[in-house]
Design an enzyme around this catalytic site. Structure first.
Site, PDB file in Angstrom:
ATOM      1  N   ILE A  18      66.563 -44.941  19.035  1.00 34.55           N
ATOM      2  CA  ILE A  18      66.854 -46.291  19.544  1.00 34.55           C
ATOM      3  C   ILE A  18      66.835 -47.316  18.408  1.00 34.55           C
ATOM      4  O   ILE A  18      67.722 -48.167  18.315  1.00 34.55           O
ATOM      5  CB  ILE A  18      65.841 -46.684  20.648  1.00 34.55           C
ATOM      6  CG1 ILE A  18      66.038 -45.799  21.884  1.00 34.55           C
ATOM      7  CG2 ILE A  18      65.988 -48.160  21.022  1.00 34.55           C
ATOM      8  CD1 ILE A  18      64.943 -45.929  22.947  1.00 34.55           C
ATOM      9  N   ARG A  38      58.235 -45.375   8.276  1.00 33.86           N
ATOM     10  CA  ARG A  38      57.419 -44.734   7.234  1.00 33.86           C
ATOM     11  C   ARG A  38      58.314 -44.044   6.214  1.00 33.86           C
ATOM     12  O   ARG A  38      57.970 -43.926   5.049  1.00 33.86           O
ATOM     13  CB  ARG A  38      56.465 -43.713   7.866  1.00 33.86           C
ATOM     14  CG  ARG A  38      55.252 -44.337   8.508  1.00 33.86           C
ATOM     15  CD  ARG A  38      54.442 -43.309   9.268  1.00 33.86           C
ATOM     16  NE  ARG A  38      55.242 -42.644  10.290  1.00 33.86           N
ATOM     17  CZ  ARG A  38      54.812 -41.679  11.077  1.00 33.86           C
ATOM     18  NH1 ARG A  38      53.575 -41.233  10.948  1.00 33.86           N
ATOM     19  NH2 ARG A  38      55.591 -41.134  11.979  1.00 33.86           N
ATOM     20  N   ASP A  65      54.105 -48.381   7.104  1.00 29.32           N
ATOM     21  CA  ASP A  65      53.342 -47.597   8.074  1.00 29.32           C
ATOM     22  C   ASP A  65      52.736 -48.584   9.063  1.00 29.32           C
ATOM     23  O   ASP A  65      51.824 -49.351   8.730  1.00 29.32           O
ATOM     24  CB  ASP A  65      52.244 -46.802   7.354  1.00 29.32           C
ATOM     25  CG  ASP A  65      51.365 -46.015   8.326  1.00 29.32           C
ATOM     26  OD1 ASP A  65      51.581 -46.117   9.560  1.00 29.32           O
ATOM     27  OD2 ASP A  65      50.451 -45.308   7.853  1.00 29.32           O
ATOM     28  N   TYR A 161      50.038 -42.184  27.037  1.00 28.28           N
ATOM     29  CA  TYR A 161      51.268 -42.880  26.608  1.00 28.28           C
ATOM     30  C   TYR A 161      51.652 -43.952  27.632  1.00 28.28           C
ATOM     31  O   TYR A 161      51.945 -45.102  27.270  1.00 28.28           O
ATOM     32  CB  TYR A 161      52.400 -41.870  26.427  1.00 28.28           C
ATOM     33  CG  TYR A 161      53.763 -42.506  26.212  1.00 28.28           C
ATOM     34  CD1 TYR A 161      54.100 -43.082  24.988  1.00 28.28           C
ATOM     35  CD2 TYR A 161      54.703 -42.538  27.244  1.00 28.28           C
ATOM     36  CE1 TYR A 161      55.345 -43.668  24.796  1.00 28.28           C
ATOM     37  CE2 TYR A 161      55.946 -43.122  27.055  1.00 28.28           C
ATOM     38  CZ  TYR A 161      56.258 -43.684  25.835  1.00 28.28           C
ATOM     39  OH  TYR A 161      57.491 -44.270  25.639  1.00 28.28           O
TER      40      TYR A 161
END
Length: 255
Positions: A18, A38, A65, A161
């Site tokens: 995305i 990252r 990060d 999640y």
């Protein structure tokens, strides 16, 4: 989208899926996009593709990060120095670990909180600070949420999640309210997709690629470009229109 030409957008998690699709779409619309991840190799490749395609905007890769606040603050400082500041902040980076509530590892939970919740809050705070410093009153914060932020899937490996995405739902409304209290016209929106065919499931079920593939083969999924189109739709809304949440699923998705 005319008013966004030449303006600066930050897209987190821009290397794949995305995030990459959103970064490409914004560059196509003439925006200056800072894409962070990252690993920036893929963003560098995407930047070259955008240039070759003759898009009017630019994509600037930035290595960051998001689980490290110092790196986020350093990125915002660099954006201020090089590009004046952030006008649109797209908090896209997110991850899921297969760590159930009754048996999961704390490390996995903590990583989800760090990236899905804290990084989103830090980026939002710093983006708003950048807008305020420059008297930008028409900025936009867009959080890439999930249908998991609106209902709990009956699957133990997604419960934590979902909790982080419920947080995103609450945070987006909280941000909207605080922006109103500040008498600003900066807008806050979240976009909540169902199943999108990206690398997400393969990272989530990294020990079971067959299970991951099965998720995407079970239906005609959303594409990353569908979510990028939703971002363009939200940014294109007239300045007096605040779109709070865009919930989108594949037609064939059950829950």
């Amino acid at each position: 989208m005319e008013r966004w030409k030449g303006r600066v957008a930050l897209v987190t998690g821009a290397s794949v899926g995305i995030g990459a699709a959103v970064a490409r779409a914004l560059v196509q619309q003439g925006m200056k996009v800072v894409g962070c991840a990252r690993n920036v190799d893929k963003i560098e490749k995407l930047s070259a593709e955008c240039q070759s395609a003759g898009y009017s905007g630019t994509l600037i890769p930035y290595k960051c990060d998001l689980s490290n606040e110092e790196e986020i603050l350093s990125m915002f400082s660099a954006i201020k120095t090089l590009h004046k500041g952030v006008d649109v902040c797209i908090n896209n980076a997110g991850l899921a670990h297969n760590e159930p509530l009754l048996s999961g590892k704390t490390e996995g939970w903590r990583n989800m909180i760090d990236v899905n919740v804290l990084a989103l809050c830090i980026c939002t705070r710093e983006a708003y600070k950048s807008m305020k410093e420059r008297n930008v009153d028409d900025g936009h914060i867009i959080n890439v949420n999930s249908m998991g932020g609106h209902r709990v899937v009956p699957s133990a490996d997604e419960h934590f999640y979902c909790a982080t995405k419920y947080a995103v739902t609450a945070l987006t409304e909280g941000i909207r309210q605080e922006l109103r209290e500040a008498n600003t016209h900066v807008r806050a929106t979240c976009i909540s997709p169902g199943v999108v065919e990206t690398e997400f499931a393969f990272r989530h079920h990294n020990s079971d690629p067959e299970k991951a593939a099965g998720v995407y083969e079970s239906m005609k999924c959303l594409k990353a470009e569908d979510i990028a189109s939703a971002v363009i739709f939200v940014l294109s809304a007239p300045s007096h229109v605040q779109i709070g949440d865009v919930q989108m699923r594949p037609v064939e998705q059950v829950s």
